[in-house]
Design a protein around this motif. Structure first.
Motif, mmCIF file in Angstrom:
data_model
loop_
_atom_site.group_PDB
_atom_site.id
_atom_site.type_symbol
_atom_site.label_atom_id
_atom_site.label_comp_id
_atom_site.label_asym_id
_atom_site.label_seq_id
_atom_site.Cartn_x
_atom_site.Cartn_y
_atom_site.Cartn_z
ATOM 1 N N UNK A 89 0.879 -1.173 0.000
ATOM 2 C CA UNK A 89 0.000 0.000 0.000
ATOM 3 C C UNK A 89 0.913 1.219 0.000
ATOM 4 N N UNK A 90 1.009 1.890 -1.145
ATOM 5 C CA UNK A 90 2.036 2.904 -1.320
ATOM 6 C C UNK A 90 1.519 4.309 -1.000
ATOM 7 N N UNK A 91 0.774 4.415 0.090
ATOM 8 C CA UNK A 91 0.314 5.722 0.569
ATOM 9 C C UNK A 91 0.775 5.875 1.992
ATOM 10 N N UNK A 92 1.321 7.040 2.306
ATOM 11 C CA UNK A 92 1.635 7.306 3.706
ATOM 12 C C UNK A 92 0.308 7.575 4.406
ATOM 13 N N UNK A 93 0.123 6.960 5.558
ATOM 14 C CA UNK A 93 -1.161 7.099 6.261
ATOM 15 C C UNK A 93 -1.093 8.240 7.267
ATOM 16 N N UNK A 94 -2.223 8.905 7.462
ATOM 17 C CA UNK A 94 -2.269 10.016 8.418
ATOM 18 C C UNK A 94 -2.112 9.471 9.842
#
Ligand code: GAR
Length: 209
Positions: A88-93
Protein backbone atom coordinates in the motif's frame (compact mmCIF):
# COMPACT_ATOMS: atom_id res chain seq x y z
CA UNK A 1 -10.71 -16.68 13.15
CA UNK A 2 -9.23 -13.19 13.26
CA UNK A 3 -10.72 -10.96 10.58
CA UNK A 4 -8.25 -8.99 8.49
CA UNK A 5 -8.50 -6.29 5.83
CA UNK A 6 -5.65 -6.05 3.33
CA UNK A 7 -4.72 -2.75 1.66
CA UNK A 8 -2.86 -2.77 -1.66
CA UNK A 9 -1.89 -0.33 -4.39
CA UNK A 10 -0.71 -2.59 -7.20
CA UNK A 11 0.21 -6.11 -8.18
CA UNK A 12 -0.93 -7.67 -4.92
CA UNK A 13 1.36 -10.69 -4.83
CA UNK A 14 1.69 -10.49 -1.04
CA UNK A 15 -2.09 -10.21 -0.83
CA UNK A 16 -2.33 -13.40 -2.92
CA UNK A 17 0.11 -15.16 -0.59
CA UNK A 18 -1.99 -14.08 2.40
CA UNK A 19 -5.23 -15.21 0.71
CA UNK A 20 -3.89 -18.60 -0.32
CA UNK A 21 -2.48 -19.25 3.15
CA UNK A 22 -5.94 -18.44 4.54
CA UNK A 23 -7.39 -21.37 2.56
CA UNK A 24 -5.73 -23.76 4.98
CA UNK A 25 -8.51 -24.67 7.45
CA UNK A 26 -5.97 -24.28 10.27
CA UNK A 27 -5.10 -20.72 9.31
CA UNK A 28 -6.00 -18.46 12.26
CA UNK A 29 -7.12 -15.49 10.13
CA UNK A 30 -9.61 -14.85 7.35
CA UNK A 31 -9.58 -12.06 4.79
CA UNK A 32 -12.80 -10.03 4.91
CA UNK A 33 -11.84 -7.12 2.67
CA UNK A 34 -9.22 -6.04 0.15
CA UNK A 35 -9.04 -2.28 -0.30
CA UNK A 36 -7.05 -0.10 -2.65
CA UNK A 37 -6.39 3.55 -3.37
CA UNK A 38 -5.76 2.57 -7.02
CA UNK A 39 -9.06 1.52 -8.64
CA UNK A 40 -7.44 -0.57 -11.40
CA UNK A 41 -4.87 -2.27 -9.15
CA UNK A 42 -4.15 -5.74 -10.52
CA UNK A 43 -4.59 -7.38 -7.12
CA UNK A 44 -8.22 -6.22 -6.82
CA UNK A 45 -9.25 -8.44 -9.76
CA UNK A 46 -7.62 -11.43 -8.17
CA UNK A 47 -9.31 -10.75 -4.81
CA UNK A 48 -12.72 -10.36 -6.47
CA UNK A 49 -12.24 -13.60 -8.42
CA UNK A 50 -11.49 -15.32 -5.11
CA UNK A 51 -14.82 -14.07 -3.77
CA UNK A 52 -13.38 -11.50 -1.38
CA UNK A 53 -15.17 -8.17 -0.88
CA UNK A 54 -13.19 -5.34 -2.45
CA UNK A 55 -13.18 -1.59 -2.04
CA UNK A 56 -11.51 0.76 -4.47
CA UNK A 57 -11.34 4.45 -3.75
CA UNK A 58 -8.88 6.76 -5.40
CA UNK A 59 -7.08 9.28 -3.22
CA UNK A 60 -7.04 11.78 -6.07
CA UNK A 61 -8.58 15.13 -5.21
CA UNK A 62 -8.94 14.21 -1.53
CA UNK A 63 -6.89 15.26 1.45
CA UNK A 64 -4.91 12.49 3.12
CA UNK A 65 -7.27 12.61 6.11
CA UNK A 66 -10.44 12.50 3.99
CA UNK A 67 -9.18 9.50 2.03
CA UNK A 68 -8.04 7.69 5.15
CA UNK A 69 -11.47 8.29 6.72
CA UNK A 70 -13.16 6.60 3.76
CA UNK A 71 -10.83 3.63 4.03
CA UNK A 72 -11.25 3.47 7.80
CA UNK A 73 -15.02 3.46 7.56
CA UNK A 74 -15.08 0.65 5.00
CA UNK A 75 -12.61 -1.39 7.05
CA UNK A 76 -14.67 -0.91 10.22
CA UNK A 77 -17.88 -1.87 8.42
CA UNK A 78 -16.24 -5.06 7.13
CA UNK A 79 -15.74 -6.14 10.73
CA UNK A 80 -11.96 -6.37 10.31
CA UNK A 81 -9.91 -6.47 13.49
CA UNK A 82 -6.54 -6.01 11.79
CA UNK A 83 -5.31 -3.91 8.88
CA UNK A 84 -2.61 -5.60 6.83
CA UNK A 85 -0.68 -3.36 4.43
CA UNK A 86 0.68 -5.22 1.41
CA UNK A 87 2.32 -2.84 -1.03
CA UNK A 88 0.00 0.00 0.00
CA UNK A 89 2.04 2.90 -1.32
CA UNK A 90 0.31 5.72 0.57
CA UNK A 91 1.63 7.31 3.71
CA UNK A 92 -1.16 7.10 6.26
CA UNK A 93 -2.27 10.02 8.42
CA UNK A 94 -1.44 9.91 12.13
CA UNK A 95 -5.20 9.89 12.76
CA UNK A 96 -5.67 6.67 10.82
CA UNK A 97 -2.62 4.99 12.36
CA UNK A 98 -3.90 6.01 15.81
CA UNK A 99 -7.14 4.13 15.25
CA UNK A 100 -5.34 0.78 14.85
CA UNK A 101 -2.70 0.68 17.61
CA UNK A 102 -0.96 -2.70 17.56
CA UNK A 103 -3.51 -3.79 14.94
CA UNK A 104 -1.87 -2.69 11.70
CA UNK A 105 1.02 -4.56 10.07
CA UNK A 106 3.21 -3.79 7.08
CA UNK A 107 5.79 -5.62 5.04
CA UNK A 108 8.89 -3.77 3.89
CA UNK A 109 11.60 -5.06 1.53
CA UNK A 110 14.66 -4.43 3.69
CA UNK A 111 16.18 -5.60 6.93
CA UNK A 112 14.78 -2.79 9.06
CA UNK A 113 15.96 -0.49 10.59
CA UNK A 114 18.09 -0.35 7.43
CA UNK A 115 16.68 1.31 4.30
CA UNK A 116 13.33 2.76 5.24
CA UNK A 117 11.42 4.26 2.34
CA UNK A 118 12.03 3.49 -1.33
CA UNK A 119 14.83 1.96 -3.48
CA UNK A 120 15.74 -0.51 -0.77
CA UNK A 121 17.38 -3.04 -3.12
CA UNK A 122 19.70 -0.58 -4.85
CA UNK A 123 20.65 0.98 -1.53
CA UNK A 124 21.63 -2.43 -0.12
CA UNK A 125 23.68 -3.16 -3.25
CA UNK A 126 25.35 0.28 -3.24
CA UNK A 127 26.28 -0.17 0.41
CA UNK A 128 28.08 -3.41 -0.47
CA UNK A 129 25.89 -5.42 1.94
CA UNK A 130 26.21 -9.18 1.72
CA UNK A 131 22.58 -9.71 2.68
CA UNK A 132 19.25 -8.02 2.22
CA UNK A 133 15.76 -9.19 3.07
CA UNK A 134 12.30 -8.26 4.26
CA UNK A 135 10.65 -7.27 7.53
CA UNK A 136 7.13 -7.42 8.89
CA UNK A 137 6.48 -4.69 11.42
CA UNK A 138 3.72 -2.94 13.31
CA UNK A 139 2.74 0.41 11.88
CA UNK A 140 3.38 3.51 13.99
CA UNK A 141 3.12 7.13 12.82
CA UNK A 142 6.77 7.34 11.71
CA UNK A 143 7.36 5.67 8.30
CA UNK A 144 8.70 2.08 8.44
CA UNK A 145 9.62 2.56 12.08
CA UNK A 146 7.31 0.32 14.14
CA UNK A 147 8.42 -2.73 16.15
CA UNK A 148 9.70 -5.52 13.91
CA UNK A 149 7.75 -8.77 14.32
CA UNK A 150 9.84 -10.89 11.97
CA UNK A 151 12.49 -10.79 9.25
CA UNK A 152 13.94 -13.04 6.57
CA UNK A 153 17.52 -12.53 5.43
CA UNK A 154 18.29 -13.14 1.78
CA UNK A 155 21.91 -13.50 0.67
CA UNK A 156 23.09 -11.12 -2.03
CA UNK A 157 24.59 -13.12 -4.89
CA UNK A 158 27.47 -11.95 -7.12
CA UNK A 159 25.95 -10.30 -10.18
CA UNK A 160 22.70 -9.35 -8.43
CA UNK A 161 20.99 -6.18 -9.56
CA UNK A 162 17.98 -4.44 -8.00
CA UNK A 163 15.55 -6.53 -10.07
CA UNK A 164 17.07 -9.92 -9.37
CA UNK A 165 17.33 -9.09 -5.69
CA UNK A 166 13.74 -7.83 -5.54
CA UNK A 167 12.53 -11.03 -7.17
CA UNK A 168 14.23 -13.22 -4.57
CA UNK A 169 13.19 -11.07 -1.64
CA UNK A 170 9.60 -11.29 -2.89
CA UNK A 171 9.72 -15.09 -2.55
CA UNK A 172 10.81 -14.60 1.05
CA UNK A 173 8.05 -12.03 1.62
CA UNK A 174 5.40 -14.49 0.48
CA UNK A 175 6.55 -16.98 3.11
CA UNK A 176 7.16 -14.50 5.90
CA UNK A 177 3.97 -12.46 5.85
CA UNK A 178 1.36 -15.23 6.30
CA UNK A 179 3.54 -16.88 8.91
CA UNK A 180 4.10 -13.76 11.03
CA UNK A 181 0.50 -12.64 10.67
CA UNK A 182 -0.71 -16.06 11.83
CA UNK A 183 1.47 -15.96 14.94
CA UNK A 184 0.54 -12.38 15.63
CA UNK A 185 -3.22 -12.85 15.54
CA UNK A 186 -3.00 -15.88 17.79
CA UNK A 187 -1.11 -13.56 20.13
CA UNK A 188 1.98 -15.57 20.54
CA UNK A 189 3.20 -12.00 20.86
CA UNK A 190 2.26 -10.60 24.26
CA UNK A 191 -0.22 -7.71 23.83
CA UNK A 192 1.36 -5.78 26.71
CA UNK A 193 4.74 -5.99 25.01
CA UNK A 194 3.24 -4.74 21.76
CA UNK A 195 1.50 -1.76 23.29
CA UNK A 196 4.63 -1.00 25.33
CA UNK A 197 6.66 -0.93 22.11
CA UNK A 198 4.15 1.32 20.38
CA UNK A 199 4.10 3.74 23.33
CA UNK A 200 7.89 3.75 23.60
CA UNK A 201 8.19 4.72 19.95
CA UNK A 202 5.61 7.48 20.35
CA UNK A 203 7.54 8.91 23.33
CA UNK A 204 10.87 8.75 21.49
CA UNK A 205 9.27 10.64 18.61
CA UNK A 206 7.91 13.36 20.87
CA UNK A 207 11.40 13.85 22.29
CA UNK A 208 13.00 14.30 18.87
CA UNK A 209 10.35 16.73 17.61
C1 GAR B 1 6.54 -5.66 -1.94
O1 GAR B 1 7.87 -5.97 -2.28
C2 GAR B 1 6.50 -4.91 -0.62
O2 GAR B 1 7.47 -5.33 0.30
C3 GAR B 1 6.79 -3.50 -1.08
O3 GAR B 1 6.07 -3.36 -2.26
C4 GAR B 1 5.96 -4.62 -2.91
C5 GAR B 1 4.49 -4.90 -3.21
O4 GAR B 1 4.37 -6.02 -4.03
N1 GAR B 1 6.37 -2.56 -0.10
C6 GAR B 1 6.99 -1.40 0.13
O5 GAR B 1 7.96 -1.03 -0.50
C7 GAR B 1 6.38 -0.58 1.24
N2 GAR B 1 7.24 0.51 1.58
P1 GAR B 1 2.98 -6.79 -4.14
O6 GAR B 1 1.92 -5.75 -4.51
O7 GAR B 1 3.18 -7.78 -5.25
O8 GAR B 1 2.71 -7.43 -2.81
Amino acid sequence: KARIAILISGRGSNMAALLYAAKDPNCPYEVVLVGSNVPDAEGLKLAAAEGIATLAHSHKGLSREAHDDIMHQAISESGAEYVVLAGYMRILSDGFVGKWPGRMLNIHPSLLPKYKGLDTYQRALDAGDDRAGCSVHLVTPELDDGPVLGQTEVAIVAGDNADSLAERILIAEHQLYPSILSSYVTLEADPEWILGQVRERALALEETH
